[in-house]
Design an enzyme around this catalytic site. Structure first.
Site, mmCIF file in Angstrom:
data_model
loop_
_atom_site.group_PDB
_atom_site.id
_atom_site.type_symbol
_atom_site.label_atom_id
_atom_site.label_comp_id
_atom_site.label_asym_id
_atom_site.label_seq_id
_atom_site.Cartn_x
_atom_site.Cartn_y
_atom_site.Cartn_z
ATOM 1 N N CYS A 28 29.048 1.595 38.363
ATOM 2 C CA CYS A 28 29.265 1.199 36.889
ATOM 3 C C CYS A 28 30.740 1.423 36.527
ATOM 4 C CB CYS A 28 28.061 1.838 35.849
ATOM 5 S SG CYS A 28 28.762 1.522 34.278
ATOM 6 N N CYS A 79 31.021 4.332 33.732
ATOM 7 C CA CYS A 79 30.763 5.663 34.386
ATOM 8 C C CYS A 79 31.846 6.116 35.222
ATOM 9 C CB CYS A 79 29.521 5.605 35.334
ATOM 10 S SG CYS A 79 28.064 5.275 34.363
ATOM 11 N N ASP A 133 41.505 -0.714 25.767
ATOM 12 C CA ASP A 133 41.140 -1.828 26.535
ATOM 13 C C ASP A 133 42.378 -2.211 27.371
ATOM 14 O OD1 ASP A 133 38.464 -4.028 26.281
ATOM 15 O OD2 ASP A 133 40.577 -4.627 27.529
ATOM 16 N N HIS A 141 25.222 6.954 30.744
ATOM 17 C CA HIS A 141 24.819 5.572 30.852
ATOM 18 C C HIS A 141 23.432 5.468 30.261
ATOM 19 C CE1 HIS A 141 25.350 1.827 33.045
ATOM 20 N NE2 HIS A 141 24.247 1.517 32.951
ATOM 21 N N THR A 192 30.565 -8.515 30.016
ATOM 22 C CA THR A 192 31.160 -7.980 31.766
ATOM 23 C C THR A 192 30.871 -6.721 32.281
ATOM 24 O OG1 THR A 192 33.292 -7.458 30.991
ATOM 25 C CG2 THR A 192 33.148 -9.864 31.505
ATOM 26 N N HIS A 247 27.525 -1.434 30.798
ATOM 27 C CA HIS A 247 27.389 0.142 30.295
ATOM 28 C C HIS A 247 27.689 -0.099 28.644
ATOM 29 C CE1 HIS A 247 28.478 4.598 30.738
ATOM 30 N NE2 HIS A 247 28.633 4.442 29.457
ATOM 31 N N HIS A 288 28.706 -0.437 24.865
ATOM 32 C CA HIS A 288 30.080 -0.164 24.714
ATOM 33 C C HIS A 288 30.288 -0.987 23.356
ATOM 34 C CE1 HIS A 288 30.782 -3.543 27.542
ATOM 35 N NE2 HIS A 288 31.713 -3.939 26.614
ATOM 36 N N HIS A 326 33.792 -2.482 20.917
ATOM 37 C CA HIS A 326 34.980 -2.655 20.617
ATOM 38 C C HIS A 326 35.527 -2.440 19.398
ATOM 39 C CE1 HIS A 326 35.211 -5.415 24.467
ATOM 40 N NE2 HIS A 326 33.798 -5.503 24.293
HETATM 41 P P1 AMP Z 1 32.721 -6.844 27.493
HETATM 42 O O1 AMP Z 1 33.536 -8.246 28.029
HETATM 43 O O2 AMP Z 1 32.167 -6.632 26.080
HETATM 44 O O3 AMP Z 1 31.758 -6.125 28.733
HETATM 45 O O4 AMP Z 1 33.800 -5.779 27.548
HETATM 46 C C1 AMP Z 1 34.437 -5.254 28.629
HETATM 47 C C2 AMP Z 1 35.832 -4.790 28.531
HETATM 48 O O5 AMP Z 1 36.085 -3.653 29.236
HETATM 49 C C3 AMP Z 1 36.734 -5.853 28.619
HETATM 50 O O6 AMP Z 1 37.307 -5.987 27.309
HETATM 51 C C4 AMP Z 1 37.883 -5.346 29.230
HETATM 52 O O7 AMP Z 1 39.129 -5.658 29.289
HETATM 53 C C5 AMP Z 1 37.499 -3.873 29.557
HETATM 54 N N1 AMP Z 1 38.013 -3.236 30.554
HETATM 55 C C6 AMP Z 1 37.690 -3.714 31.956
HETATM 56 N N2 AMP Z 1 38.061 -2.735 32.820
HETATM 57 C C7 AMP Z 1 38.668 -1.837 32.350
HETATM 58 C C8 AMP Z 1 39.307 -0.758 32.612
HETATM 59 N N3 AMP Z 1 39.632 -0.168 33.848
HETATM 60 N N4 AMP Z 1 39.973 0.063 31.569
HETATM 61 C C9 AMP Z 1 39.843 -0.227 30.102
HETATM 62 N N5 AMP Z 1 38.911 -1.373 29.846
HETATM 63 C C10 AMP Z 1 38.591 -2.107 30.810
HETATM 64 ZN ZN ZN Z 2 27.988 3.279 33.360
#
Ligand code: AMP
Ligand code: ZN
Length: 113
Positions: A3, A6, A29, A45, A94, A97, A99, A101
């Site tokens: 993950c 994680c 982000d 998680h 995507t 876990h 989250h 925004h």
């Molecule tokens: P979601 O599409 O709602 O699952 O959001 C996942 C978010 O995580 C996306 O906006 C990505 O740009 C962000 N993301 C992916 N990898 C990373 C990372 N290493 N550091 C910060 N944000 C990330």
């Molecule tokens: Zn996780």
């Protein structure tokens, strides 16, 4: 378990931290969609998405929303901000876990979908 968030909690993947306490982490982000785009997660998680919120884990979700209000103040989002949680495939989630925004720093588009 594989993950991404994680791994960020463990420090295996670097992030730009905005807030941290015992149970919650917030970081910028990596692909910001607004001048302010922050991801807020429970460190544990506890669920893959909002579909997994229940009476056992909802206290931390309430705590996360207190932190969201605090971060919004710190980021000077006094003119407003948006909180989004994508849940599942139709929402284009995507990272599985749970989250939240935080988006702000400009006038956001009215349409979400
Ligand atoms: P979601 O599409 O709602 O699952 O959001 C996942 C978010 O995580 C996306 O906006 C990505 O740009 C962000 N993301 C992916 N990898 C990373 C990372 N290493 N550091 C910060 N944000 C990330
Ligand atoms: Zn996780």
């Amino acid at each position: 378990m594989d993950c991404l968030f994680c791994e960020i909690v463990k420090g295996g993947i670097p992030s730009t931290k905005v807030y941290e306490d015992e149970t919650v982490l917030a970081f910028k982000d990596i692909k910001p969609m607004a001048p302010v785009h922050i991801i807020v997660i429970p460190k544990e998680h506890i669920a893959e998405s909002a579909a997994g919120i229940n009476s056992e884990n909802s206290a931390i979700i309430a705590h996360i929303f207190e932190i969201i209000a605090k971060i919004a103040k710190e980021q000077e989002l006094d003119n407003g901000f948006r909180v989004i949680t994508n849940s599942g495939e139709d929402a284009a989630q995507t990272v599985n876990h749970i989250h939240f925004h935080i988006l702000g720093g400009k006038k956001l588009p009215e349409k979400l979908a």
